[in-house]
Design a protein around this motif. Structure first.
Motif, mmCIF file in Angstrom:
data_model
loop_
_atom_site.group_PDB
_atom_site.id
_atom_site.type_symbol
_atom_site.label_atom_id
_atom_site.label_comp_id
_atom_site.label_asym_id
_atom_site.label_seq_id
_atom_site.Cartn_x
_atom_site.Cartn_y
_atom_site.Cartn_z
ATOM 1 N N TYR A 460 0.798 -1.062 0.002
ATOM 2 C CA TYR A 460 -0.042 0.127 -0.070
ATOM 3 C C TYR A 460 0.824 1.214 -0.082
ATOM 4 O O TYR A 460 1.057 1.784 1.100
ATOM 5 N N ASN A 526 -7.365 -6.008 8.778
ATOM 6 C CA ASN A 526 -8.387 -5.283 8.145
ATOM 7 C C ASN A 526 -8.202 -3.879 7.437
ATOM 8 O O ASN A 526 -7.449 -3.298 8.081
ATOM 9 N N GLU A 527 -8.869 -3.877 6.374
ATOM 10 C CA GLU A 527 -8.465 -2.668 5.511
ATOM 11 C C GLU A 527 -8.652 -1.312 6.154
ATOM 12 O O GLU A 527 -7.767 -0.388 6.109
ATOM 13 N N GLN A 528 -9.725 -1.192 7.071
ATOM 14 C CA GLN A 528 -9.826 -0.145 7.797
ATOM 15 C C GLN A 528 -8.813 0.180 8.888
ATOM 16 O O GLN A 528 -8.793 1.447 9.140
ATOM 17 N N ALA A 529 -8.171 -0.707 9.138
ATOM 18 C CA ALA A 529 -7.145 -0.616 10.102
ATOM 19 C C ALA A 529 -5.603 -0.567 9.944
ATOM 20 O O ALA A 529 -4.965 -0.453 10.623
ATOM 21 N N THR A 532 -3.809 2.809 11.082
ATOM 22 C CA THR A 532 -3.672 2.760 12.355
ATOM 23 C C THR A 532 -2.272 1.687 12.683
ATOM 24 O O THR A 532 -1.412 2.048 13.442
#
Length: 585
Positions: A460, A526-529, A532
């Motif tokens: 990413y 998880n993509e949302q994490a 962070t």
């Protein structure tokens, strides 16, 4: 030779190429969630484990481990070198590959290059036509049959006949001033008198030489009788032909074999076609030159096993030694190099016709491993009963052993050398001019915080903007920090980069293979994490660096003392680390 391909063009090429469309056109893909799947083209399997990710522009096989970007796929699937793969991708997009020239010499356009290859193909077809229709055709065909070749083999290798007349090809192909000039530039014609061209090849059996993409780039011509000049006449080098990079028969060998389990190197065109006639369709020949480093690199990219077949005389063994020296840097784990020496007065052409395919291939069973050839050659000039001879053998052998990337091969050669000179392998290991090879990157590794950060950044690239760029951290000498910061800097400089483009940036660097492995690491985050997780991981690494610096200063304070600036730095580091929240890693 052409100049270097600009980095910007490679980036643009990858940006314009959709890896899903590219691979789908070759093997067919099926949608599987957000990615695409197929049975792997690089190993046999019944259920699909080959995945292509459009967002990352990357492919990966969970079965055999094959992975890479669009350039890597073309290189592996079409068995092309890097530059050829670039040209192939560019041709699919109708792009011209630019080159960086120190001399400022103009680069030929894509239309001009196509014209060169078209003219070479026309010439090959002209020679093929003459083999059937020239007034000498019957005698030439009788010669070919007398050499044991069938029409099928002649056709497969596009063999032809160059007529004895001085201007046959020139009159047929060189009908315009432009084509006449082109014939001279591609060395199919000579021009000793301005405005008057004559054929370079005359009264010879013709062997078209094709590159890895199947394009005719040059010719070899063989006389068919005694006292007709040199036995072989080869095309001189031209703008599309560089003999040190090409191998006769390699394209045909790839076409005849879905997977080349082994490749046999022989010395002549006739050897290649005679072996193919008997069903040995995996032989190649150098083009009027010794086997080069580039030849060996090409061969070991194409197969895992290379067998060199030479005459047993001194010239043959000298050729074998040159091939061995050039092969050493390519001997990675799983690669094999062997040598077959033929009886005096025999060559592969004559021998395979006498004894047939099975008996000829049985000779491989008694082939010499490269290690035997290496030590036999070196020992010839070393008196091993004397200390001076042992010292000489050690001094000549160690630099050669150092060139081999395989730890396994290195250790075996060091064991042999140790026995010959009365030393231990451990004593010799310390004298190698290169450090001991890193562990095989294919081994499973522990995902450390540094590897986690690098892996996430490779997968990413946009994460690079979610942490502060701190170039001073490189001074802390934490393993991997230099690579992490370099990756971050590249991502910041090229915010549009995909994983494929980011990896391509590192292709020629030693970190490339480990980075490829991290590019397909299954992180289960998880993509949302992701943001962070990446920030926490980087904070842990930053803490490591600050702790390392603080420990260094505290040790110096106890042993040498600190100056005022260092005392201030030590106090600030202590305060900063005390105030920082504990990392979750």
């Amino acid at each position: 030779m052409a100049g270097k391909i600009p980095r910007q063009f490679i980036d643009d090429l990858l940006a314009r190429t959709d890896i899903v469309d590219l691979i789908d056109a070759r093997i067919g893909l099926k949608k599987a969630g957000k990615d695409y799947q197929a049975c792997c083209p690089f190993h046999n399997e019944k259920s699909p484990s080959f995945t292509v990710a459009r967002d990352k522009q990357f492919y990966h096989c969970f079965g055999c481990g094959a992975n890479g970007n669009a350039i890597s796929f073309i290189m592996e699937y079409d068995k092309l070198e890097f530059v050829d793969a670039i040209e192939e991708l560019a041709s699919l997009l109708n792009l011209e590959v630019p080159r960086e020239h120190a001399s400022g010499a103009p680069e030929r356009s894509i239309e001009q290059k196509r014209s060169d290859y078209d003219l070479m193909l026309q010439s090959a077809k002209f020679y093929q036509h003459q083999l059937k229709h020239h007034k000498n055709a019957s005698s030439v065909i009788e010669y070919v049959k007398g050499r044991g070749l069938s029409g099928e083999t002649v056709q497969r290798y596009m063999m032809g006949y160059a007529p004895p007349e001085w201007e046959s090809l020139c009159k047929q192909i060189g009908r315009t001033a432009e084509h006449k000039k082109q014939l001279v530039e591609l060395k199919l014609a000579s021009e000793k008198t301005p405005g008057r061209q004559f054929d370079f090849f005359r009264d010879r059996l013709m062997f078209p030489i094709r590159d890895k993409r199947g394009r005719v780039i040059a010719f070899g011509g063989r006389v068919m009788g005694a006292d007709q000049g040199p036995k072989y006449l080869n095309s001189p080098e031209t703008r599309i032909f560089h003999k040190g990079f090409e191998l006769y028969g390699l394209y045909e060998a790839k076409q005849a074999n879905n997977k080349l389990e082994q490749i046999l190197i022989v010395e002549g065109y006739m050897d290649v076609v005679a072996l193919a006639e008997q069903g040995i369709s995996y032989s190649v020949a150098a083009l009027g030159t010794a086997t080069t480093a580039e030849h060996m690199q090409t061969l070991f990219r194409t197969t895992d096993k290379v067998i060199c077949c030479y005459d047993g005389d001194r010239a043959g063994r000298d050729a074998a030694w040159r091939a061995l020296e050039h092969a050493l840097p390519n001997l990675k784990d799983g690669k094999s190099l062997q040598f077959v020496f033929l009886p005096d007065g025999e060559d592969p052409d004559s021998l395979v016709q006498q004894e047939g395919k099975d008996a000829f291939e049985a000779r491989y069973n008694s082939a010499d491993d490269f290690s035997k050839v290496l030590f036999n050659k070196l020992a010839q000039t070393c008196e091993l009963t004397a200390d001076a001879g042992k010292a000489k053998l050690m001094s000549e052998a160690l630099p050669l052993i150092s060139k081999i990337p395989s730890e396994y091969y290195q250790e075996g050669l060091l064991n042999t050398l140790a026995k010959l000179i009365g030393r231990t392998r451990e004593q010799l290991s310390t004298k190698l001019t290169t450090p001991k090879q890193q562990h095989n990157i294919e081994r499973k590794f522990k995902v450390t915080p540094m590897r986690r950060a690098i892996g996430l950044l490779i997968q990413y690239p946009k994460l690079a903007t979610d942490i502060e760029y701190l170039p001073d951290l490189v001074q802390m000498k934490i393993p991997g920090i230099e690579l992490l910061l370099q990756l971050q800097l590249v991502c910041l400089q090229h915010p549009e980069y995909t994983s494929a483009q980011l990896l391509e940036y590192f292709r020629e660097q030693p970190e490339y293979e480990p980075l490829k492995k991290l590019a397909v690491w299954q992180h289960d985050i998880n993509e949302q994490a992701l943001v962070t997780e990446f920030q926490h991981t980087f904070k842990f690494i930053e803490d490591q660096c600050l702790n390392f610096r603080l420990e260094t200063l505290l040790i110096k304070d106890k042993t040498q003392g600190l100056n005022s600036a260092e005392r201030l730095e030590c106090a600030l580091l202590t305060q900063a680390l005390t105030n920082r929240k504990p990392s979750q890693n």
